[in-house]
Scaffold this motif. Structure first.
Motif, PDB file in Angstrom:
ATOM      1  N   GLU A 171      -7.506 -14.193  12.735  1.00  0.00           N
ATOM      2  CA  GLU A 171      -7.631 -12.731  12.832  1.00  0.00           C
ATOM      3  C   GLU A 171      -8.799 -12.246  11.976  1.00  0.00           C
ATOM      4  N   ASP A 172      -8.863 -12.750  10.737  1.00  0.00           N
ATOM      5  CA  ASP A 172      -9.955 -12.364   9.837  1.00  0.00           C
ATOM      6  C   ASP A 172     -11.304 -12.848  10.376  1.00  0.00           C
ATOM      7  N   LEU A 173     -11.303 -14.042  10.981  1.00  0.00           N
ATOM      8  CA  LEU A 173     -12.529 -14.565  11.571  1.00  0.00           C
ATOM      9  C   LEU A 173     -13.000 -13.649  12.700  1.00  0.00           C
ATOM     10  N   TYR A 197      -3.588  -4.688  13.002  1.00  0.00           N
ATOM     11  CA  TYR A 197      -4.463  -5.214  11.950  1.00  0.00           C
ATOM     12  C   TYR A 197      -5.908  -5.358  12.419  1.00  0.00           C
ATOM     13  N   VAL A 198      -6.126  -5.861  13.634  1.00  0.00           N
ATOM     14  CA  VAL A 198      -7.499  -6.122  14.085  1.00  0.00           C
ATOM     15  C   VAL A 198      -8.100  -4.970  14.881  1.00  0.00           C
ATOM     16  N   GLY A 199      -7.278  -4.073  15.423  1.00  0.00           N
ATOM     17  CA  GLY A 199      -7.764  -3.123  16.411  1.00  0.00           C
ATOM     18  C   GLY A 199      -8.359  -1.843  15.868  1.00  0.00           C
ATOM     19  N   ASP A 200      -9.322  -1.294  16.608  1.00  0.00           N
ATOM     20  CA  ASP A 200      -9.755   0.087  16.417  1.00  0.00           C
ATOM     21  C   ASP A 200      -8.822   1.014  17.181  1.00  0.00           C
ATOM     22  N   ARG A 201      -8.252   0.475  18.265  1.00  0.00           N
ATOM     23  CA  ARG A 201      -7.252   1.172  19.058  1.00  0.00           C
ATOM     24  C   ARG A 201      -6.225   0.159  19.516  1.00  0.00           C
ATOM     25  N   VAL A 202      -5.002   0.643  19.759  1.00  0.00           N
ATOM     26  CA  VAL A 202      -3.960  -0.188  20.358  1.00  0.00           C
ATOM     27  C   VAL A 202      -3.534   0.475  21.660  1.00  0.00           C
ATOM     28  N   SER A 228      -3.295  -6.286   1.356  1.00  0.00           N
ATOM     29  CA  SER A 228      -3.365  -4.863   1.022  1.00  0.00           C
ATOM     30  C   SER A 228      -3.323  -3.968   2.258  1.00  0.00           C
ATOM     31  N   THR A 229      -3.960  -4.383   3.356  1.00  0.00           N
ATOM     32  CA  THR A 229      -3.951  -3.554   4.566  1.00  0.00           C
ATOM     33  C   THR A 229      -2.551  -3.424   5.127  1.00  0.00           C
ATOM     34  N   ARG A 230      -1.817  -4.526   5.135  1.00  0.00           N
ATOM     35  CA  ARG A 230      -0.468  -4.503   5.710  1.00  0.00           C
ATOM     36  C   ARG A 230       0.526  -3.753   4.822  1.00  0.00           C
ATOM     37  N   GLU A 231       0.146  -3.457   3.590  1.00  0.00           N
ATOM     38  CA  GLU A 231       1.009  -2.677   2.701  1.00  0.00           C
ATOM     39  C   GLU A 231       0.786  -1.173   2.833  1.00  0.00           C
ATOM     40  N   ARG A 237       3.430   2.699   9.518  1.00  0.00           N
ATOM     41  CA  ARG A 237       3.761   3.732  10.507  1.00  0.00           C
ATOM     42  C   ARG A 237       3.310   3.316  11.902  1.00  0.00           C
ATOM     43  N   LEU A 238       2.065   2.835  12.001  1.00  0.00           N
ATOM     44  CA  LEU A 238       1.535   2.428  13.298  1.00  0.00           C
ATOM     45  C   LEU A 238       2.301   1.241  13.872  1.00  0.00           C
TER      46      LEU A 238
END
Length: 258
Positions: A171-173, A197-202, A228-231, A237-238
């Protein structure tokens, strides 16, 4: 960059996989596509890729209706073990599609080497796919797509066959290579956390026949980080909102269930 207009596809047995799908994707966006099993996510991706001709509707790339497989497109599939040729070296696997570009052998080798370096496999070019782990093989598949320098990259459940830690690394790659290349990415996934986590939109597809149920912007700060992002409250919420939509649960039903 990509426009899908009233796309419907019906298979020969009469099964309607997707119906009246409308979607617009801007240049450089990374759009995640999620939905319940059997809702036509992969069918939609294959229609965009020109691997399936839709029964109705249009796929428009860069303002032109797509007819067949677009020139500036690459696809990364879930089953990396079937998409790599075991009798070719890793470098030759990456270089193989570049013959279509009319590049010389030296140019293909140089492009393949650069692509392997970008996914952290600079030392693996002389090995064969079967000598690599599953996660490394999928990196080779991503490198092959990058070497082709597509304007549109389609990823169909690309990390579904690897372990959790490798999935996070990939995902990070994806975010890393997207940031360093001018490309638009559509990623189909069953993983709700991954989609956010990876998207600009879902984009959430509803149950079969697949249709766009929701198109949610993801407003998370960058660079994104697995911890940190997942926290972040907005991530939580998303994730919950996408989860409810995928499961067909309305806000009222979810509140009553509590």
């Amino acid at each position: 960059m990509l426009e899908i207009k009233d796309l419907t596809h019906t298979y020969a047995d009469g099964h309607v996989a997707v119906r009246d799908v409308n979607l617009t994707v801007a240049n450089g966006e990374l759009v995640s596509i999620v939905g319940p099993s059997g809702c036509g996510k992969s069918t939609l991706l294959r229609c965009i890729a020109g691997l399936i001709r839709p029964a109705e509707g249009q796929v428009i790339l860069d303002g032109r209706p797509a007819d067949g497989v677009p020139e500036g497109l690459a696809v990364v599939f879930q089953d990396y073990s079937r998409s790599l040729l075991p009798w070719l070296s890793v470098r030759d696997n990456v270089a193989l599609p570049l013959k279509r570009r009319g590049m010389s052998k030296a140019q293909r080798r140089e492009a393949a080497t650069e692509a392997l370096e970008s996914v952290g496999l600079a030392a693996a070019g002389g090995k064969y796919p079967w000598q690599l782990s599953g996660g490394m093989q999928q990196r080779v598949s991503i490198a092959r797509a990058l070497a082709y320098r597509p304007s549109l990259l389609l990823m169909d459940e690309p990390f579904g066959s690897v372990d959790a830690q490798t999935r996070e690394d990939l995902e990070d790659l994806t975010l890393q290579v997207r940031g360093g290349n001018d490309m638009t990415i559509l990623l189909v996934t069953h993983d709700i956390d991954e989609s956010v986590y990876v998207g600009d939109r879902v984009v959430v597809l509803g149950a079969s026949p697949g249709h766009v149920r929701a198109d949610l912007p993801v407003d998370l700060p960058g660079p994104r980080d697995q911890i940190s992002t997942r926290e972040l409250p907005e991530f939580v919420r998303l994730r919950a909102e996408v989860g409810r939509l995928v499961r067909g649960v309305t806000e009222t039903t979810a509140t009553a269930a509590k």
